[in-house]
Enzyme design. Structure first.
Site, PDB file in Angstrom:
ATOM      1  N   SER A 136      23.049  55.945  87.109  1.00  0.00           N
ATOM      2  CA  SER A 136      22.765  57.771  88.029  1.00  0.00           C
ATOM      3  C   SER A 136      22.777  57.508  89.618  1.00  0.00           C
ATOM      4  CB  SER A 136      21.861  58.065  87.389  1.00  0.00           C
ATOM      5  OG  SER A 136      21.423  59.967  88.949  1.00  0.00           O
ATOM      6  N   LYS A 162      27.733  58.888  86.924  1.00  0.00           N
ATOM      7  CA  LYS A 162      27.061  59.897  87.318  1.00  0.00           C
ATOM      8  C   LYS A 162      26.982  59.775  88.269  1.00  0.00           C
ATOM      9  CE  LYS A 162      22.738  62.439  85.981  1.00  0.00           C
ATOM     10  NZ  LYS A 162      22.077  62.639  84.644  1.00  0.00           N
ATOM     11  N   LYS A 164      25.431  63.077  91.739  1.00  0.00           N
ATOM     12  CA  LYS A 164      24.690  64.638  91.344  1.00  0.00           C
ATOM     13  C   LYS A 164      25.158  65.392  92.437  1.00  0.00           C
ATOM     14  CE  LYS A 164      20.870  63.523  89.764  1.00  0.00           C
ATOM     15  NZ  LYS A 164      20.068  63.858  88.409  1.00  0.00           N
ATOM     16  N   ASP A 189      26.065  65.844  87.908  1.00  0.00           N
ATOM     17  CA  ASP A 189      25.255  66.867  87.032  1.00  0.00           C
ATOM     18  C   ASP A 189      23.774  67.688  89.027  1.00  0.00           C
ATOM     19  OD1 ASP A 189      22.319  66.867  86.962  1.00  0.00           O
ATOM     20  OD2 ASP A 189      21.311  65.238  86.399  1.00  0.00           O
ATOM     21  N   GLU A 214      26.527  68.464  84.267  1.00  0.00           N
ATOM     22  CA  GLU A 214      24.755  68.537  83.413  1.00  0.00           C
ATOM     23  C   GLU A 214      24.179  69.697  84.063  1.00  0.00           C
ATOM     24  OE1 GLU A 214      23.188  64.501  83.887  1.00  0.00           O
ATOM     25  OE2 GLU A 214      21.118  64.985  82.841  1.00  0.00           O
ATOM     26  N   ASP A 239      20.399  69.132  79.976  1.00  0.00           N
ATOM     27  CA  ASP A 239      19.202  68.261  80.732  1.00  0.00           C
ATOM     28  C   ASP A 239      17.663  69.381  80.621  1.00  0.00           C
ATOM     29  OD1 ASP A 239      17.008  66.960  82.003  1.00  0.00           O
ATOM     30  OD2 ASP A 239      18.805  66.266  83.559  1.00  0.00           O
ATOM     31  N   LYS A 263      15.593  63.644  77.027  1.00  0.00           N
ATOM     32  CA  LYS A 263      14.467  62.543  77.159  1.00  0.00           C
ATOM     33  C   LYS A 263      13.532  62.474  76.475  1.00  0.00           C
ATOM     34  CE  LYS A 263      16.495  63.406  82.486  1.00  0.00           C
ATOM     35  NZ  LYS A 263      16.473  63.716  83.608  1.00  0.00           N
ATOM     36  N   GLY A 291      16.899  60.115  81.889  1.00  0.00           N
ATOM     37  CA  GLY A 291      16.396  58.815  82.348  1.00  0.00           C
ATOM     38  C   GLY A 291      14.984  59.918  83.894  1.00  0.00           C
TER      39      GLY A 291
HETATM   40  O1  OSB Z   1      18.339  65.217  86.286  1.00  0.00           O
HETATM   41  O2  OSB Z   1      18.758  62.715  85.045  1.00  0.00           O
HETATM   42  C1  OSB Z   1      18.428  63.871  85.642  1.00  0.00           C
HETATM   43  C2  OSB Z   1      16.056  61.002  88.362  1.00  0.00           C
HETATM   44  C3  OSB Z   1      15.223  62.160  88.506  1.00  0.00           C
HETATM   45  C4  OSB Z   1      15.156  63.339  87.560  1.00  0.00           C
HETATM   46  C5  OSB Z   1      15.331  64.242  86.832  1.00  0.00           C
HETATM   47  C6  OSB Z   1      17.321  63.045  87.337  1.00  0.00           C
HETATM   48  C7  OSB Z   1      17.466  61.946  87.323  1.00  0.00           C
HETATM   49  C8  OSB Z   1      18.414  60.904  87.091  1.00  0.00           C
HETATM   50  C9  OSB Z   1      18.514  59.440  86.902  1.00  0.00           C
HETATM   51  O3  OSB Z   1      19.353  61.772  87.545  1.00  0.00           O
HETATM   52  C10 OSB Z   1      17.872  58.806  86.260  1.00  0.00           C
HETATM   53  C11 OSB Z   1      17.239  57.556  86.132  1.00  0.00           C
HETATM   54  O4  OSB Z   1      18.136  57.096  86.633  1.00  0.00           O
HETATM   55  O5  OSB Z   1      16.472  57.241  85.353  1.00  0.00           O
HETATM   56 MG    MG Z   2      19.928  65.657  84.806  1.00  0.00          MG
END
Ligand code: OSB
Ligand code: MG
Length: 368
Positions: A136, A162, A164, A189, A214, A239, A263, A291
């Site tokens: 991510s 992925k 953002k 995401d 996402e 999510d 998660k 994560g």
């Molecule tokens: O939306 O999945 C998410 C990290 C912090 C809060 C929300 C998210 C994320 C990530 C990173 O996308 C996931 C990771 O590498 O731990």
């Molecule tokens: Mg997410």
């Protein structure tokens, strides 16, 4: 199983670079590590992954400590508990606060697996010997920097990328990535930053062959995601919206998504995560493991969970060195050719690096 001591530690660890999303940025990550100890001195570990600021969910690191100290620890300390799957039922009278619950529930799963000398993955019913991993990538200051991160992740073997997105940094960004990487398994995401007023934009994303989008809409929404899913081809992955088995049931019935990012911390622990996994499997909803920028303890729990059969898409469980110069477990979580091998040792299967744990601890308290 019976627990005689619980220790909460607050850790502060600097990430190699800031992680930026549509809702905020984090670099000095503060989080909790919970240790549970039985009468034989055997220990189990869990990670409290709530951030300092309640922008992902309503919990914070401090509310987690409060919930653990004043409610959750007293509910399990010195109590005879048959199996860790009972812990979520014991916590039932406490509303939500899922990350606080997961911090100790996962520690009890680790302890249980160690008491029975089996890997946590086996205790959970997982079959995989290795799990697939994607990465991510947070919002970057420039597109060049984003390309650099993608190139690096692909070179390291990660199986899907992925990125953002946020208003103003969406269509143009995805178009640019697709031009440079036409074949890469790619997803976006949004971390809840759009509304149905952005329908034309969300429809336009369909042309870029994304694996999924996402959490495009509000963090607590399930209904509008169903309306959106009827109008776009790209599968929606939920999510933030899925905090329990019942949320997943609602989303499946309303056809709000094609995929769920599980998660364990967002849903209150490994037991609830497994229930959601099973429900999705019965309903042909694919799942993958999300994560929370965890350090090694949290990652180890996520990796064990991913061995369940319906985790059919690469998770966000990047290896230790992706975020950290040094991890609090040994060996580090290692990704080779996009795979993490499941450890054979009992429990989470990684040892605590106590020297690192002590250096990163800023506060701790033991409850007996
Ligand atoms: O939306 O999945 C998410 C990290 C912090 C809060 C929300 C998210 C994320 C990530 C990173 O996308 C996931 C990771 O590498 O731990
Ligand atoms: Mg997410």
């Amino acid at each position: 199983m019976k627990i005689d001591h619980v220790t909460i530690r607050q850790l502060k660890m600097r990430m190699k670079s800031p992680f930026v999303t549509s809702f905020g940025s984090v670099q000095d990550k503060q989080f909790l590590i919970v240790e549970v100890k039985d009468a034989n001195g055997l220990t189990g570990y869990g990670e409290g992954v709530a951030f300092e600021v309640p922008w992902y969910t309503e919990e914070t690191m401090k509310t987690s400590w409060h919930l653990l100290e004043d409610f959750l620890i007293p509910m399990v300390l010195h109590k005879e508990i048959g199996h860790p799957s009972e812990v979520s039922t014991i916590f039932h009278s406490i509303r939500r606060n899922n990350m606080a619950k997961a911090a100790i529930e996962t520690a009890m799963w680790d302890l249980y697996a160690k008491q029975n000398k089996i890997p946590l993955a086996t205790a959970l019913g997982g079959m995989r010997k290795a799990v697939e991993v994607g990465v991510s990538i947070g919002i970057q200051p420039t597109t060049a920097k984003l390309y650099e991160k993608i190139d690096h992740a692909l070179k390291e073997g990660y199986k899907r990328i992925k990125v953002k997105i946020k208003p103003g940094l969406d269509i143009s960004l995805i178009r640019a990535i697709r031009e440079r990487y036409p074949e890469v398994p790619l997803m976006a995401d949004a971390n809840s930053c759009y509304t149905l007023e952005n329908l034309p934009l969300l429809k336009a994303l369909d042309q870029y062959n994304l694996l999924m989008i996402e959490q495009p809409l509000a963090a607590d929404d399930i209904l509008e995601h169903a309306k959106l899913q009827k109008q776009i081809k790209t599968p929606i992955c939920l999510d933030e919206s899925i905090c329990s088995y019942d949320d997943a049931k609602t989303a499946i019935e309303l056809e709000s998504c094609g995929v769920i990012n599980i998660k364990y911390a967002r849903v209150g622990g490994l037991t609830e995560a497994k229930r959601i996994h099973n429900l999705c499997e019965e309903n042909n909803i694919k799942v993958w493991c999300g994560g929370m920028l965890e350090a090694g303890v949290g990652r180890a729990h996520a990796v064990a969970l991913t061995t369940l059969s319906n985790f059919v898409l690469p998770g966000d469980t990047a290896g230790s060195s992706h975020y950290w110069e040094e991890d609090i477990i040994e060996p580090k979580v290692e990704v080779k050719e996009g795979l993490i091998n499941i450890p054979h040792e009992p429990g989470i299967g990684y040892r605590i690096n106590f020297s690192a744990l002590d250096r990163y601890t800023v506060k701790q308290h033991q409850y007996s």
